[in-house]
Write a protein that holds these residues in place. Structure first.
Motif, PDB file in Angstrom:
ATOM      1  N   GLY A 145      13.795 -65.250  80.291  1.00 34.89           N
ATOM      2  CA  GLY A 145      13.445 -66.270  79.790  1.00 34.89           C
ATOM      3  C   GLY A 145      11.834 -66.170  78.749  1.00 34.89           C
ATOM      4  N   PRO A 146      11.020 -65.411  79.506  1.00 32.96           N
ATOM      5  CA  PRO A 146       9.836 -65.135  79.113  1.00 32.96           C
ATOM      6  C   PRO A 146       9.843 -64.161  77.607  1.00 32.96           C
ATOM      7  CG  PRO A 146       9.255 -65.078  81.509  1.00 32.96           C
ATOM      8  CD  PRO A 146      10.760 -65.170  81.084  1.00 32.96           C
ATOM      9  N   VAL A 147      10.832 -63.234  77.979  1.00 36.49           N
ATOM     10  CA  VAL A 147      11.131 -62.627  76.639  1.00 36.49           C
ATOM     11  C   VAL A 147      11.666 -63.455  75.423  1.00 36.49           C
ATOM     12  CG1 VAL A 147      12.116 -60.498  75.790  1.00 36.49           C
ATOM     13  CG2 VAL A 147      11.455 -60.469  78.065  1.00 36.49           C
ATOM     14  N   VAL A 148      12.520 -64.112  75.755  1.00 41.44           N
ATOM     15  CA  VAL A 148      13.329 -64.713  74.765  1.00 41.44           C
ATOM     16  C   VAL A 148      12.286 -65.963  74.158  1.00 41.44           C
ATOM     17  CG1 VAL A 148      15.400 -66.294  74.406  1.00 41.44           C
ATOM     18  CG2 VAL A 148      15.596 -64.445  75.784  1.00 41.44           C
ATOM     19  N   GLY A 149      11.609 -66.525  75.227  1.00 38.01           N
ATOM     20  CA  GLY A 149      10.699 -67.734  74.686  1.00 38.01           C
ATOM     21  C   GLY A 149       9.477 -66.975  73.864  1.00 38.01           C
ATOM     22  N   GLY A 150       9.218 -65.928  74.420  1.00 37.17           N
ATOM     23  CA  GLY A 150       8.188 -65.039  73.311  1.00 37.17           C
ATOM     24  C   GLY A 150       8.618 -64.916  71.913  1.00 37.17           C
ATOM     25  N   ALA A 151       9.759 -64.379  71.851  1.00 37.63           N
ATOM     26  CA  ALA A 151      10.369 -63.840  70.389  1.00 37.63           C
ATOM     27  C   ALA A 151      10.755 -65.355  69.946  1.00 37.63           C
ATOM     28  CB  ALA A 151      11.598 -63.343  70.719  1.00 37.63           C
ATOM     29  N   ILE A 152      11.177 -66.317  70.409  1.00 32.19           N
ATOM     30  CA  ILE A 152      11.568 -67.407  69.214  1.00 32.19           C
ATOM     31  C   ILE A 152       9.918 -68.166  69.251  1.00 32.19           C
ATOM     32  CG2 ILE A 152      12.306 -70.064  69.755  1.00 32.19           C
ATOM     33  CD1 ILE A 152      14.269 -68.855  71.645  1.00 32.19           C
ATOM     34  N   ALA A 153       9.070 -68.125  69.981  1.00 29.47           N
ATOM     35  CA  ALA A 153       7.841 -68.691  69.745  1.00 29.47           C
ATOM     36  C   ALA A 153       7.006 -68.146  68.564  1.00 29.47           C
ATOM     37  CB  ALA A 153       6.792 -68.692  70.786  1.00 29.47           C
ATOM     38  N   LEU A 154       7.270 -66.607  68.392  1.00 33.59           N
ATOM     39  CA  LEU A 154       6.635 -65.781  67.442  1.00 33.59           C
ATOM     40  C   LEU A 154       7.412 -65.855  66.224  1.00 33.59           C
ATOM     41  CD1 LEU A 154       4.346 -63.784  67.228  1.00 33.59           C
ATOM     42  CD2 LEU A 154       6.104 -62.252  67.560  1.00 33.59           C
ATOM     43  N   GLU A 155       8.708 -65.985  66.156  1.00 35.00           N
ATOM     44  CA  GLU A 155       9.640 -65.905  65.031  1.00 35.00           C
ATOM     45  C   GLU A 155       9.866 -67.172  64.342  1.00 35.00           C
ATOM     46  OE1 GLU A 155       9.874 -63.118  63.442  1.00 35.00           O
ATOM     47  OE2 GLU A 155       8.887 -61.792  64.889  1.00 35.00           O
ATOM     48  N   THR A 156      10.014 -68.286  65.290  1.00 36.06           N
ATOM     49  CA  THR A 156      10.342 -69.560  64.425  1.00 36.06           C
ATOM     50  C   THR A 156       9.840 -70.647  65.290  1.00 36.06           C
ATOM     51  OG1 THR A 156      12.367 -70.861  63.839  1.00 36.06           O
ATOM     52  CG2 THR A 156      12.398 -69.419  66.080  1.00 36.06           C
ATOM     53  N   THR A 157      10.527 -71.743  65.280  1.00 34.87           N
ATOM     54  CA  THR A 157       9.881 -72.846  66.183  1.00 34.87           C
ATOM     55  C   THR A 157      10.461 -72.962  67.420  1.00 34.87           C
ATOM     56  OG1 THR A 157      10.083 -75.444  66.258  1.00 34.87           O
ATOM     57  CG2 THR A 157      12.103 -74.290  65.352  1.00 34.87           C
ATOM     58  N   TRP A 158       9.535 -73.560  68.362  1.00 35.12           N
ATOM     59  CA  TRP A 158       9.540 -73.510  69.786  1.00 35.12           C
ATOM     60  C   TRP A 158      10.767 -74.390  70.076  1.00 35.12           C
ATOM     61  CZ3 TRP A 158       9.791 -78.344  71.644  1.00 35.12           C
ATOM     62  CH2 TRP A 158       9.000 -79.467  70.950  1.00 35.12           C
ATOM     63  N   ARG A 159      11.606 -75.226  69.207  1.00 31.56           N
ATOM     64  CA  ARG A 159      12.517 -76.148  69.500  1.00 31.56           C
ATOM     65  C   ARG A 159      13.692 -75.041  69.735  1.00 31.56           C
ATOM     66  NH1 ARG A 159      10.744 -81.191  68.383  1.00 31.56           N
ATOM     67  NH2 ARG A 159       8.931 -81.170  67.306  1.00 31.56           N
ATOM     68  N   TRP A 160      13.697 -73.967  69.062  1.00 31.77           N
ATOM     69  CA  TRP A 160      14.849 -73.184  69.301  1.00 31.77           C
ATOM     70  C   TRP A 160      15.330 -72.722  70.737  1.00 31.77           C
ATOM     71  CZ3 TRP A 160      19.058 -72.320  67.114  1.00 31.77           C
ATOM     72  CH2 TRP A 160      19.464 -72.377  65.434  1.00 31.77           C
ATOM     73  N   ILE A 161      14.010 -72.754  71.642  1.00 26.73           N
ATOM     74  CA  ILE A 161      14.373 -72.493  72.992  1.00 26.73           C
ATOM     75  C   ILE A 161      15.203 -73.464  73.799  1.00 26.73           C
ATOM     76  CG2 ILE A 161      11.957 -71.467  73.241  1.00 26.73           C
ATOM     77  CD1 ILE A 161      11.009 -73.953  74.728  1.00 26.73           C
ATOM     78  N   PHE A 162      15.211 -74.654  73.064  1.00 29.85           N
ATOM     79  CA  PHE A 162      16.295 -75.831  73.750  1.00 29.85           C
ATOM     80  C   PHE A 162      17.661 -75.826  72.975  1.00 29.85           C
ATOM     81  CE2 PHE A 162      11.844 -77.592  74.524  1.00 29.85           C
ATOM     82  CZ  PHE A 162      11.977 -77.674  75.870  1.00 29.85           C
ATOM     83  N   TYR A 163      17.426 -75.498  71.681  1.00 30.84           N
ATOM     84  CA  TYR A 163      18.871 -75.529  70.940  1.00 30.84           C
ATOM     85  C   TYR A 163      19.667 -74.063  71.374  1.00 30.84           C
ATOM     86  CZ  TYR A 163      16.586 -78.048  67.048  1.00 30.84           C
ATOM     87  OH  TYR A 163      16.072 -78.849  66.139  1.00 30.84           O
ATOM     88  N   LEU A 164      19.268 -73.173  72.010  1.00 34.20           N
ATOM     89  CA  LEU A 164      19.851 -71.813  72.600  1.00 34.20           C
ATOM     90  C   LEU A 164      20.619 -72.654  73.860  1.00 34.20           C
ATOM     91  CD1 LEU A 164      19.862 -69.124  72.606  1.00 34.20           C
ATOM     92  CD2 LEU A 164      17.939 -68.988  74.113  1.00 34.20           C
ATOM     93  N   MET A 165      20.128 -73.564  74.194  1.00 31.31           N
ATOM     94  CA  MET A 165      20.842 -74.008  75.716  1.00 31.31           C
ATOM     95  C   MET A 165      22.556 -74.761  75.456  1.00 31.31           C
ATOM     96  SD  MET A 165      18.980 -73.245  78.007  1.00 31.31           S
ATOM     97  CE  MET A 165      17.507 -72.262  77.617  1.00 31.31           C
ATOM     98  N   PHE A 166      22.577 -75.115  74.213  1.00 32.42           N
ATOM     99  CA  PHE A 166      23.928 -75.916  73.810  1.00 32.42           C
ATOM    100  C   PHE A 166      24.899 -75.060  73.978  1.00 32.42           C
ATOM    101  CE2 PHE A 166      20.868 -78.971  71.851  1.00 32.42           C
ATOM    102  CZ  PHE A 166      21.351 -80.076  72.607  1.00 32.42           C
ATOM    103  N   PRO A 167      25.136 -73.936  73.394  1.00 32.18           N
ATOM    104  CA  PRO A 167      26.453 -72.987  73.459  1.00 32.18           C
ATOM    105  C   PRO A 167      26.677 -72.828  75.055  1.00 32.18           C
ATOM    106  CG  PRO A 167      24.948 -72.163  71.649  1.00 32.18           C
ATOM    107  CD  PRO A 167      24.180 -73.236  72.257  1.00 32.18           C
ATOM    108  N   LEU A 168      25.712 -72.479  75.776  1.00 37.87           N
ATOM    109  CA  LEU A 168      25.763 -72.297  77.190  1.00 37.87           C
ATOM    110  C   LEU A 168      26.291 -73.422  77.895  1.00 37.87           C
ATOM    111  CD1 LEU A 168      22.768 -70.222  78.326  1.00 37.87           C
ATOM    112  CD2 LEU A 168      25.298 -69.187  78.002  1.00 37.87           C
TER     113      LEU A 168
END
Length: 509
Positions: A145-168
């Motif tokens: 989680g921290p790795v993925v969250g860090g990559a998302i926060a650095l490269e795009t909007t933080w909202r993608w940490i929640f968008y990522l949950m929909f496929p799962l």
């Protein structure tokens, strides 16, 4: 093969829930800055999820006993999806916290039923080996989680940490509806509704929420002696005592089963489960915060720095499960796990701005090994100690106490950190409000010249505050190790005893 597919499904949704709980850690600073929140508000983004998750677990587990595993798990997944959508759309703290609470309720059903369903399918003697894969997926979500969250926060909007949950979510929902064909005890709908301990369940949720809220904001948002802390604290304690009295004396079908706490060993196991939950989330929050605040790492660098925990915790958990299954003995793993975790927790006290990579990486490896061993062995110790037929209730209770500890870990750690950091700032003649805005001010402080007095003293204050948190974590690790030494061994049964029967399905390979 049907059972194996169910295990894979439980692994996917457990990974999703754990990922959602921890992905927020390294993205939290981005959320705080974007939504212009205080550090206290930011902490509640994580704490609200864990709080809702903890207080609803026992009731949801009991509902699954009455209405059946599949329907409660499907409803939990739907709740998780609705909460995720609210977080994606949030433009302020109110909607974001509401979404996190609903996510937490859904996650509570997913995590507790992932444990309970195993008790319906796999005998306890063989359960540690097979559940090690689900536990490994859960641990992977926590650590990745921290790795993925860090990559998302650095490269795009933080909202993608929640968008990522929909496929799962969608994959999990389809697989659960398709695979979970459990035959629940027969009763009419009205009979099932009447069997639910609504009074006890609702009183417990309200009382536990008040207690957790008071502990979480005591000393940070309000002083411990203020009415804002004492009122919910006293009401929470009084409510829990009243609930326990109702459950033991009045309720005809109590959802809190006193029989689970009938021995000293079982009480010790549940206390140690609470402590591990406290530690695993406290450390997964305040160790990344050390990298971002004291070392000046970016969100992505922080996520990568946490990898030593993941690459040791998962294999440790799986290997422990295999050995426990073969030997039929779990106490050695609990003792070794707590001893190793105590060493790792104590070593975090030496972390500062100048700690080299080999040192902090080794410390994280030690912490990962300790947590992995405890996660698996202690979980099934609680099921070995209960009466036959009570294993599902024991699994749900252990999941609850561990989650209860997780809800406390971030909040209590935040209170200790902010108070000790404020004291250090006061001694240095700096503004104590830096402590209450510590998350949001990290980038500003690191933007100051390297020879600036405010920067050096502020970083010292961050280190001082974190050392206080790490010292507290070390002390409660020592308490858990001492308690675990008094736990007795119980035979691990070799048969399944459950009312919920898995109906066969045909799979051709």
């Amino acid at each position: 093969m049907h059972q194996v597919f169910i295990m894979c499904t439980l692994s996917i949704i457990s990974l999703m829930v754990a990922l959602d709980a921890c992905i927020i850690v390294t993205a939290l600073n981005a959320i705080i800055v974007d939504l212009e929140l205080s550090t206290s508000g930011g902490i509640w983004i994580g704490t609200s999820y864990l709080l809702a998750n903890a207080v609803t677990m026992p009731l949801l587990s009991e509902l699954s006993n009455i209405f059946g595993r599949p329907i409660v798990l499907v409803v939990s997944l739907c709740c998780f999806m609705v909460g995720t959508l609210m977080c994606c759309l949030a433009q302020g703290l109110a909607l974001l916290l509401s979404g996190r609470v609903i996510q937490g309720i859904g996650g509570a059903g997913i995590m507790s039923l992932s444990l309970v369903i195993f008790t319906d399918m796999v005998p306890l003697r063989w359960r540690p080996k097979w559940y090690g894969f689900v536990l490994g997926a859960w641990a992977m979500g926590n650590c990745a989680g921290p790795v993925v969250g860090g990559a998302i926060a650095l490269e795009t909007t933080w909202r993608w940490i929640f968008y990522l949950m929909f496929p799962l979510c969608i994959i999990g929902l389809v697989l659960v509806i398709w695979l979970l064909k459990f035959r629940a005890p027969v009763a009419t709908g009205s009979e099932k509704v009447r069997r639910v301990d609504w009074i006890g369940g609702i009183c417990f949720i309200i009382s536990a929420s008040l207690l957790l809220v008071a502990i979480s904001w005591g000393g940070s948002q309000f002083s411990w002696s203020s009415p804002g802390t004492l009122s919910p604290l006293c009401l929470g304690f009084a409510g829990l005592l009243a609930t326990l009295l109702f459950e033991t004396k009045i309720a005809s079908r109590p959802f809190l089963r006193r029989r689970l706490f009938r021995t000293t060993s079982s009480v010790i196991t549940y206390i140690c489960g609470t402590i591990q939950g406290f530690l695993i989330y406290g450390q997964l929050y305040y160790i990344p915060f050390y990298f971002q605040s004291v070392k000046g790492f970016t969100a992505l660098e922080t996520g990568v720095a946490i990898l030593p925990v993941m690459v040791t915790c998962i294999p440790s958990s799986m290997i422990t499960g295999i050995i426990v299954t073969r030997s039929g003995n779990y106490r050695w793993a609990i003792w070794i796990g707590w001893a190793v975790l105590l060493i790792g927790s104590a070593l975090t006290i030496i972390l500062d701005e100048n700690t080299p990579t080999p040192i902090w990486a080794t410390i994280l490896v030690i912490i990962g090994l300790g947590h992995g061993a405890i996660l698996n062995a202690q979980n099934f110790a609680s099921q070995a100690m209960c009466d036959p037929g009570e294993e599902g209730a024991a699994a749900a209770m252990y999941a609850f106490v561990r989650q209860f500890g997780m809800a406390l870990g971030v909040g209590v750690g935040g209170s200790i950190f902010q108070n000790t950091m404020a004291n250090k700032l006061r001694w240095e003649g700096l503004d104590t409000s830096i402590a209450s805005q510590s998350e949001a001010l990290v980038s500003i402080i690191w933007g100051l010249p390297s020879n600036d007095y405010t920067r050096s003293q502020a970083l010292d204050a961050y280190t001082y505050g974190l050392h206080s948190v790490y010292l507290f974590f070390s002390c409660i690790s020592a308490v858990a190790l001492a308690l675990s030494l008094f736990s007795k061994h119980y035979h691990m049964r070799e048969e399944v005893d459950s009312e919920h029967i898995l109906e066969g399905m045909s799979f051709e390979l």
